[in-house]
Design a protein around this motif. Structure first.
Motif, PDB file in Angstrom:
ATOM      1  N   VAL A 162     -43.720 -14.821  19.643  1.00 59.44           N
ATOM      2  CA  VAL A 162     -44.078 -16.223  19.915  1.00 59.44           C
ATOM      3  C   VAL A 162     -44.314 -16.966  18.608  1.00 59.44           C
ATOM      4  O   VAL A 162     -43.844 -18.097  18.420  1.00 59.44           O
ATOM      5  CB  VAL A 162     -45.329 -16.305  20.814  1.00 59.44           C
ATOM      6  N   VAL A 163     -45.029 -16.317  17.688  1.00 61.37           N
ATOM      7  CA  VAL A 163     -45.311 -16.934  16.380  1.00 61.37           C
ATOM      8  C   VAL A 163     -44.012 -17.205  15.619  1.00 61.37           C
ATOM      9  O   VAL A 163     -43.863 -18.243  14.948  1.00 61.37           O
ATOM     10  CB  VAL A 163     -46.237 -16.027  15.544  1.00 61.37           C
ATOM     11  N   LEU A 164     -43.046 -16.304  15.722  1.00 58.23           N
ATOM     12  CA  LEU A 164     -41.759 -16.482  15.044  1.00 58.23           C
ATOM     13  C   LEU A 164     -40.888 -17.533  15.731  1.00 58.23           C
ATOM     14  O   LEU A 164     -40.206 -18.325  15.063  1.00 58.23           O
ATOM     15  CB  LEU A 164     -41.003 -15.141  15.017  1.00 58.23           C
ATOM     16  N   LEU A 165     -40.911 -17.550  17.051  1.00 54.19           N
ATOM     17  CA  LEU A 165     -39.996 -18.406  17.812  1.00 54.19           C
ATOM     18  C   LEU A 165     -40.466 -19.854  17.925  1.00 54.19           C
ATOM     19  O   LEU A 165     -39.637 -20.768  18.000  1.00 54.19           O
ATOM     20  CB  LEU A 165     -39.794 -17.838  19.225  1.00 54.19           C
ATOM     21  N   LEU A 166     -41.784 -20.051  17.945  1.00 55.42           N
ATOM     22  CA  LEU A 166     -42.307 -21.408  18.159  1.00 55.42           C
ATOM     23  C   LEU A 166     -41.845 -22.396  17.089  1.00 55.42           C
ATOM     24  O   LEU A 166     -41.306 -23.462  17.431  1.00 55.42           O
ATOM     25  CB  LEU A 166     -43.835 -21.366  18.246  1.00 55.42           C
ATOM     26  N   PRO A 167     -42.008 -22.095  15.784  1.00 55.95           N
ATOM     27  CA  PRO A 167     -41.490 -23.044  14.787  1.00 55.95           C
ATOM     28  C   PRO A 167     -39.969 -23.170  14.834  1.00 55.95           C
ATOM     29  O   PRO A 167     -39.428 -24.252  14.588  1.00 55.95           O
ATOM     30  CB  PRO A 167     -41.946 -22.442  13.447  1.00 55.95           C
ATOM     31  N   ALA A 168     -39.273 -22.068  15.166  1.00 57.03           N
ATOM     32  CA  ALA A 168     -37.805 -22.114  15.249  1.00 57.03           C
ATOM     33  C   ALA A 168     -37.350 -23.068  16.340  1.00 57.03           C
ATOM     34  O   ALA A 168     -36.414 -23.864  16.141  1.00 57.03           O
ATOM     35  CB  ALA A 168     -37.257 -20.716  15.504  1.00 57.03           C
ATOM     36  N   THR A 169     -38.005 -23.009  17.495  1.00 62.57           N
ATOM     37  CA  THR A 169     -37.590 -23.894  18.596  1.00 62.57           C
ATOM     38  C   THR A 169     -37.940 -25.342  18.302  1.00 62.57           C
ATOM     39  O   THR A 169     -37.199 -26.259  18.675  1.00 62.57           O
ATOM     40  CB  THR A 169     -38.205 -23.432  19.934  1.00 62.57           C
ATOM     41  N   LEU A 170     -39.077 -25.582  17.613  1.00 60.14           N
ATOM     42  CA  LEU A 170     -39.464 -26.955  17.285  1.00 60.14           C
ATOM     43  C   LEU A 170     -38.523 -27.578  16.257  1.00 60.14           C
ATOM     44  O   LEU A 170     -38.276 -28.793  16.285  1.00 60.14           O
ATOM     45  CB  LEU A 170     -40.908 -26.983  16.768  1.00 60.14           C
ATOM     46  N   ILE A 171     -37.993 -26.735  15.347  1.00 57.65           N
ATOM     47  CA  ILE A 171     -37.082 -27.238  14.309  1.00 57.65           C
ATOM     48  C   ILE A 171     -35.644 -27.337  14.835  1.00 57.65           C
ATOM     49  O   ILE A 171     -34.970 -28.359  14.646  1.00 57.65           O
ATOM     50  CB  ILE A 171     -37.127 -26.316  13.067  1.00 57.65           C
ATOM     51  N   MET A 172     -35.183 -26.293  15.509  1.00 54.74           N
ATOM     52  CA  MET A 172     -33.773 -26.219  15.909  1.00 54.74           C
ATOM     53  C   MET A 172     -33.485 -26.889  17.251  1.00 54.74           C
ATOM     54  O   MET A 172     -32.351 -27.276  17.519  1.00 54.74           O
ATOM     55  CB  MET A 172     -33.334 -24.753  15.950  1.00 54.74           C
ATOM     56  N   GLU A 173     -34.510 -27.001  18.094  1.00 51.48           N
ATOM     57  CA  GLU A 173     -34.338 -27.674  19.387  1.00 51.48           C
ATOM     58  C   GLU A 173     -35.294 -28.868  19.422  1.00 51.48           C
ATOM     59  O   GLU A 173     -36.344 -28.831  20.048  1.00 51.48           O
ATOM     60  CB  GLU A 173     -34.601 -26.693  20.539  1.00 51.48           C
ATOM     61  N   GLU A 174     -34.881 -29.900  18.730  1.00 52.95           N
ATOM     62  CA  GLU A 174     -35.738 -31.059  18.463  1.00 52.95           C
ATOM     63  C   GLU A 174     -36.298 -31.674  19.745  1.00 52.95           C
ATOM     64  O   GLU A 174     -35.584 -31.907  20.717  1.00 52.95           O
ATOM     65  CB  GLU A 174     -34.931 -32.110  17.688  1.00 52.95           C
ATOM     66  N   ASN A 175     -37.615 -31.896  19.731  1.00 55.50           N
ATOM     67  CA  ASN A 175     -38.324 -32.544  20.838  1.00 55.50           C
ATOM     68  C   ASN A 175     -38.107 -31.815  22.168  1.00 55.50           C
ATOM     69  O   ASN A 175     -38.030 -32.435  23.225  1.00 55.50           O
ATOM     70  CB  ASN A 175     -37.887 -34.015  20.973  1.00 55.50           C
ATOM     71  N   VAL A 176     -38.022 -30.482  22.116  1.00 58.24           N
ATOM     72  CA  VAL A 176     -37.740 -29.711  23.323  1.00 58.24           C
ATOM     73  C   VAL A 176     -38.858 -29.845  24.352  1.00 58.24           C
ATOM     74  O   VAL A 176     -38.590 -29.905  25.570  1.00 58.24           O
ATOM     75  CB  VAL A 176     -37.482 -28.229  22.978  1.00 58.24           C
ATOM     76  N   VAL A 177     -40.103 -29.942  23.895  1.00 55.78           N
ATOM     77  CA  VAL A 177     -41.223 -30.079  24.834  1.00 55.78           C
ATOM     78  C   VAL A 177     -41.139 -31.421  25.558  1.00 55.78           C
ATOM     79  O   VAL A 177     -41.285 -31.499  26.785  1.00 55.78           O
ATOM     80  CB  VAL A 177     -42.579 -29.934  24.107  1.00 55.78           C
ATOM     81  N   GLY A 178     -40.877 -32.473  24.801  1.00 55.34           N
ATOM     82  CA  GLY A 178     -40.746 -33.804  25.399  1.00 55.34           C
ATOM     83  C   GLY A 178     -39.591 -33.873  26.390  1.00 55.34           C
ATOM     84  O   GLY A 178     -39.704 -34.466  27.474  1.00 55.34           O
ATOM     85  N   LYS A 179     -38.476 -33.234  26.019  1.00 51.23           N
ATOM     86  CA  LYS A 179     -37.307 -33.239  26.908  1.00 51.23           C
ATOM     87  C   LYS A 179     -37.578 -32.436  28.176  1.00 51.23           C
ATOM     88  O   LYS A 179     -37.107 -32.788  29.264  1.00 51.23           O
ATOM     89  CB  LYS A 179     -36.095 -32.672  26.162  1.00 51.23           C
ATOM     90  N   THR A 180     -38.334 -31.333  28.033  1.00 52.61           N
ATOM     91  CA  THR A 180     -38.680 -30.529  29.212  1.00 52.61           C
ATOM     92  C   THR A 180     -39.600 -31.304  30.141  1.00 52.61           C
ATOM     93  O   THR A 180     -39.437 -31.259  31.376  1.00 52.61           O
ATOM     94  CB  THR A 180     -39.359 -29.209  28.776  1.00 52.61           C
ATOM     95  N   ILE A 181     -40.558 -32.051  29.561  1.00 55.28           N
ATOM     96  CA  ILE A 181     -41.452 -32.882  30.371  1.00 55.28           C
ATOM     97  C   ILE A 181     -40.656 -33.965  31.096  1.00 55.28           C
ATOM     98  O   ILE A 181     -40.886 -34.253  32.279  1.00 55.28           O
ATOM     99  CB  ILE A 181     -42.552 -33.509  29.487  1.00 55.28           C
ATOM    100  N   GLN A 182     -39.681 -34.550  30.392  1.00 62.44           N
ATOM    101  CA  GLN A 182     -38.829 -35.566  31.010  1.00 62.44           C
ATOM    102  C   GLN A 182     -38.022 -34.975  32.165  1.00 62.44           C
ATOM    103  O   GLN A 182     -37.889 -35.593  33.227  1.00 62.44           O
ATOM    104  CB  GLN A 182     -37.879 -36.160  29.954  1.00 62.44           C
ATOM    105  N   LEU A 183     -37.494 -33.758  31.951  1.00 64.92           N
ATOM    106  CA  LEU A 183     -36.763 -33.076  33.025  1.00 64.92           C
ATOM    107  C   LEU A 183     -37.678 -32.816  34.217  1.00 64.92           C
ATOM    108  O   LEU A 183     -37.258 -32.954  35.378  1.00 64.92           O
ATOM    109  CB  LEU A 183     -36.197 -31.753  32.511  1.00 64.92           C
ATOM    110  N   ALA A 184     -38.920 -32.444  33.941  1.00 68.54           N
ATOM    111  CA  ALA A 184     -39.876 -32.151  35.010  1.00 68.54           C
ATOM    112  C   ALA A 184     -40.203 -33.399  35.823  1.00 68.54           C
ATOM    113  O   ALA A 184     -40.436 -33.326  37.041  1.00 68.54           O
ATOM    114  CB  ALA A 184     -41.152 -31.554  34.427  1.00 68.54           C
ATOM    115  N   ARG A 185     -40.229 -34.551  35.169  1.00 71.43           N
ATOM    116  CA  ARG A 185     -40.469 -35.801  35.892  1.00 71.43           C
ATOM    117  C   ARG A 185     -39.315 -36.120  36.837  1.00 71.43           C
ATOM    118  O   ARG A 185     -39.522 -36.670  37.921  1.00 71.43           O
ATOM    119  CB  ARG A 185     -40.670 -36.946  34.896  1.00 71.43           C
ATOM    120  N   GLU A 186     -38.111 -35.762  36.403  1.00 74.72           N
ATOM    121  CA  GLU A 186     -36.937 -36.010  37.244  1.00 74.72           C
ATOM    122  C   GLU A 186     -36.794 -34.960  38.337  1.00 74.72           C
ATOM    123  O   GLU A 186     -36.356 -35.266  39.447  1.00 74.72           O
ATOM    124  CB  GLU A 186     -35.680 -36.039  36.363  1.00 74.72           C
TER     125      GLU A 186
END
Length: 321
Positions: free
Chosen positions: A214-238
């Motif tokens: 998790v420690v290794l993957l978290l910064p990788a996903t934030l850098i390589m999959e830009e705004n992934v949390v925001g996009k997931t929240i947007q998907l959840a709203r839809e």
């Protein structure tokens, strides 16, 4: 009354094997369902549903494994808790976790571009990479017959690649990378955690590897999959179902490891190998039925040759021990 006691004991003796068999069948069924389930759900999310974030998906898997591993070992005591005895041992676990992350992420990326059937065909070549890494890193030599059985393992994938209608070069490279990383982790685990004081069973290893992942993957996903949390929240709203999909998929990823540990514990290595080969074939059939991806006679022939090679490889290793 005394004469009835032997009969009662015989009756109990007949029931126990049946209960043991039912328990083993239940374990194997759970192992099959969790393995095939997480594979198909990964494919659905990353390819069909359009959730194009394989690193974030792997991070969710590892977060679930961290929490559920702790609960299973500390509260349910499915196995004795083994402690990390030194910083050096922790460093070795971290190195294994890094390779493990690479394997899972690459495998999930490949599912975006390749059908599950072809993904499984490539994944079946794990023994080839294991033999290569074992030879290069430990100078461990097998009998020539054992190496000869690896020829159909590789040949089958070459044939399957030529006959795959949905072949995608980048997806194929990612799948090969995932398979090689999985084999490398197996070999390195034997080297790094070889002493009696450092050996960990698979559930304890997961307990310590998952948080590091998790420690290794978290910064990788934030850098390589830009705004992934925001996009997931947007998907959840839809469509709020995405949250349930991610939660269920993450829990299922843990149960893959749990059921694999339990099946390994309650069956023989040979039985596990046979069940594993059958599981891969079943995953191919189920994926084709669900996703309706086109398959050819050439592709199925190649996969069959690879599986036959894996069976021969396992048999050759067993005989030469």
């Amino acid at each position: 009354m005394l004469n009835e006691l032997p009969a009662m004991n015989r009756h109990r003796g007949q029931q126990n094997p049946r209960k043991g068999l039912a328990f083993t069948v239940g374990l194997v069924t759970s192992w099959y369902c969790s393995n095939i389930g997480v594979l198909l759900l990964n494919k659905f999310l990353l390819s069909n549903y359009g959730f194009k974030y394989p690193i974030f998906l792997t991070t969710c898997h590892m977060a679930a494994c961290s929490v559920l591993s702790y609960i299973a070992l500390v509260f349910f005591r499915i196995a004795p808790v083994q402690t990390v005895r030194s910083g050096v041992q922790l460093g070795k676990i971290a190195a294994l976790s890094f390779i493990f992350c690479g394997s899972v992420v690459s495998g999930n990326i490949s599912l975006r571009f390749l059908p599950v059937s072809f993904n499984q065909a490539v994944g079946a070549t794990t023994p080839f990479f294991t033999a290569v890494f074992a030879f290069v890193m430990t100078a461990k030599r097998e009998a020539w017959v054992t190496y000869a059985t690896l020829i159909p393992v590789v040949t089958g994938v070459v044939i399957a690649s030529g006959g795959e209608p949905s072949f995608h070069l980048f997806g194929f490279i990612m799948c090969i990378g995932a398979t090689a990383a999985r084999a490398l982790k197996t070999v390195l685990q034997g080297i790094l955690l070889s002493s009696e004081g450092e050996k960990l069973n698979s559930m304890n290893l997961l307990l310590y590897m998952a948080p590091v992942a998790v420690v290794l993957l978290l910064p990788a996903t934030l850098i390589m999959e830009e705004n992934v949390v925001g996009k997931t929240i947007q998907l959840a709203r839809e469509d709020f179902k995405i949250i349930w999909y991610l939660l269920f998929n993450s829990c299922l990823a843990y149960f893959v490891n749990l059921t694999n540990f339990l099946v390994t514990k309650h069956t023989s290595p040979l039985t596990l190998q046979v069940l594993g080969n059958a599981k891969g074939a079943l995953a191919v059939v189920v994926s084709v039925l669900i996703f309706r991806n086109p398959v050819t006679v050439t592709g199925m022939l190649g996969y069959s040759i690879t599986v036959a090679g894996v069976v021969l490889y396992s048999e050759a290793k067993k005989r030469n021990k």
